[in-house]
Design an enzyme around this catalytic site. Structure first.
Site, short mmCIF file in Angstrom:
data_model
loop_
_atom_site.label_atom_id
_atom_site.label_comp_id
_atom_site.label_asym_id
_atom_site.label_seq_id
_atom_site.Cartn_x
_atom_site.Cartn_y
_atom_site.Cartn_z
N ILE A 21 0.87 -1.18 0.00
CA ILE A 21 0.00 0.00 0.00
C ILE A 21 0.90 1.22 0.00
O ILE A 21 1.88 1.29 0.74
CB ILE A 21 -0.92 -0.02 1.23
CG1 ILE A 21 -1.90 -1.20 1.10
CG2 ILE A 21 -1.66 1.30 1.37
CD1 ILE A 21 -2.76 -1.43 2.31
N LEU A 22 0.59 2.17 -0.87
CA LEU A 22 1.46 3.33 -1.08
C LEU A 22 0.92 4.53 -0.32
O LEU A 22 -0.30 4.74 -0.26
CB LEU A 22 1.54 3.64 -2.57
CG LEU A 22 2.11 2.49 -3.42
CD1 LEU A 22 1.82 2.72 -4.89
CD2 LEU A 22 3.60 2.35 -3.17
N HIS B 8 -4.41 -4.67 -12.12
CA HIS B 8 -5.12 -5.36 -11.05
C HIS B 8 -5.95 -6.48 -11.65
O HIS B 8 -6.60 -6.28 -12.69
CB HIS B 8 -6.01 -4.38 -10.29
CG HIS B 8 -6.71 -5.02 -9.14
ND1 HIS B 8 -6.05 -5.37 -7.97
CD2 HIS B 8 -7.99 -5.43 -8.97
CE1 HIS B 8 -6.92 -5.95 -7.15
NE2 HIS B 8 -8.10 -6.00 -7.74
N GLU C 223 -3.84 -10.08 -18.87
CA GLU C 223 -2.96 -9.07 -18.26
C GLU C 223 -1.74 -8.86 -19.14
O GLU C 223 -1.28 -7.73 -19.35
CB GLU C 223 -2.52 -9.52 -16.86
CG GLU C 223 -3.64 -9.58 -15.84
CD GLU C 223 -3.12 -9.85 -14.43
OE1 GLU C 223 -2.10 -9.27 -14.03
OE2 GLU C 223 -3.76 -10.66 -13.73
C1 GAR Z 1 -0.94 -10.06 -11.15
O1 GAR Z 1 -2.07 -10.87 -11.31
C2 GAR Z 1 -1.36 -8.63 -10.87
O2 GAR Z 1 -2.51 -8.25 -11.55
C3 GAR Z 1 -1.60 -8.69 -9.38
O3 GAR Z 1 -0.56 -9.47 -8.88
C4 GAR Z 1 -0.19 -10.43 -9.88
C5 GAR Z 1 1.31 -10.34 -10.07
O4 GAR Z 1 1.75 -11.38 -10.92
N1 GAR Z 1 -1.62 -7.38 -8.79
C6 GAR Z 1 -2.41 -7.04 -7.78
O5 GAR Z 1 -3.15 -7.82 -7.22
C7 GAR Z 1 -2.34 -5.59 -7.37
N2 GAR Z 1 -3.39 -5.26 -6.48
P1 GAR Z 1 3.14 -11.25 -11.65
O6 GAR Z 1 4.19 -10.99 -10.57
O7 GAR Z 1 3.34 -12.58 -12.30
O8 GAR Z 1 3.08 -10.12 -12.64
#
Ligand code: GAR
Length: 216
Positions: free
Chosen positions: A92-93, A109, A174
């Site tokens: 959290i920033l 996200h 993503e």
């Molecule tokens: C991803 O699914 C991203 O969307 C999520 O963490 C994962 C990281 O995966 N982010 C959050 O939940 C932010 N609130 P990665 O390290 O393989 O990119």
């Protein structure tokens, strides 16, 4: 060419999608550095192997959020990035950090925000019985997993899904939309203006809501 700094906390698959896109020329940015709050983040080794500068600002060594954020800000700013890209950065920033980078700080996200901010988004989506789930790239504001939305990708929830199968379907998207959003920024087509996202007519995508079938 614009430069970016990527912040990670873990495996870094979104980071890899950005590094690969930059390497193959489809994303016109220089990845100046990958920073992490965790020394054991797997993505750090991958970034270093790709010849990218890495740095750890270990949050456990700081007494409070403000002093950690100040150290992280100093580390980021030493690379003078045009854009700071949160890619699975699980901290959290502070408001001060977010305001320092307003308009040049984006996050991905794993849900269709504003639904399911926070953790365990896939299980919560299943528990609610939603039929459509997905992921969101947004400019960061002080509220957690909140801010003006740049692009979203939607996926169906399929009978028999569990959190792992749904997460995998979302993660594939993503890896499509994050390089796309960063490219829009790098090309000067994407900006935050008065708290609203402005996206100059993309030639490659008619809209910033993407379904797997439509995404090219
Ligand atoms: C991803 O699914 C991203 O969307 C999520 O963490 C994962 C990281 O995966 N982010 C959050 O939940 C932010 N609130 P990665 O390290 O393989 O990119």
């Amino acid at each position: 060419m614009k430069s970016i700094v990527i912040l990670i906390s873990g495996r870094g698959s979104n980071m890899v999608s950005l590094i690969n896109a930059a390497a193959d020329g489809s994303l016109p940015v220089r990845v100046a550095a990958v920073l992490s709050n965790r020394p054991d983040a797997k993505g750090l080794q991958i970034a270093a192997a790709a010849g990218i500068a890495t740095q750890v600002v270990d949050h456990t060594l700081f007494n409070d959020r403000e002093s950690f954020d100040a150290a992280m800000t100093a580390a980021i700013d030493s690379f003078s990035p045009d854009l700071v890209v949160l890619a699975g950065f699980m901290r959290i920033l502070s408001d001060g950090f977010v305001m320092h980078y307003v308009g040049r700080l984006i996050n991905i996200h794993p849900s269709l925000l504003p639904s399911f901010p926070g953790l365990h988004t896939h299980q919560r989506a299943l528990d609610e019985g939603v039929r459509i789930h997905g992921c969101t790239v947004h400019f960061v504001t002080p509220a957690l997993d909140h801010g003006p939305i740049v692009v979203q990708a939607a996926v169906p929830v399929i009978d028999g899904d569990d959190a792992a199968t749904l997460a995998a379907r979302v993660l594939t998207q993503e890896h499509r939309i994050y390089p796309l959003a960063v490219r829009w920024f790098a090309e000067g087509r994407l900006r935050l203006n008065g708290g609203r996202v402005e996206l100059d007519a993309p030639q490659d995508h008619a809209s910033s809501l993407i379904s797997p079938q439509a995404a090219g």
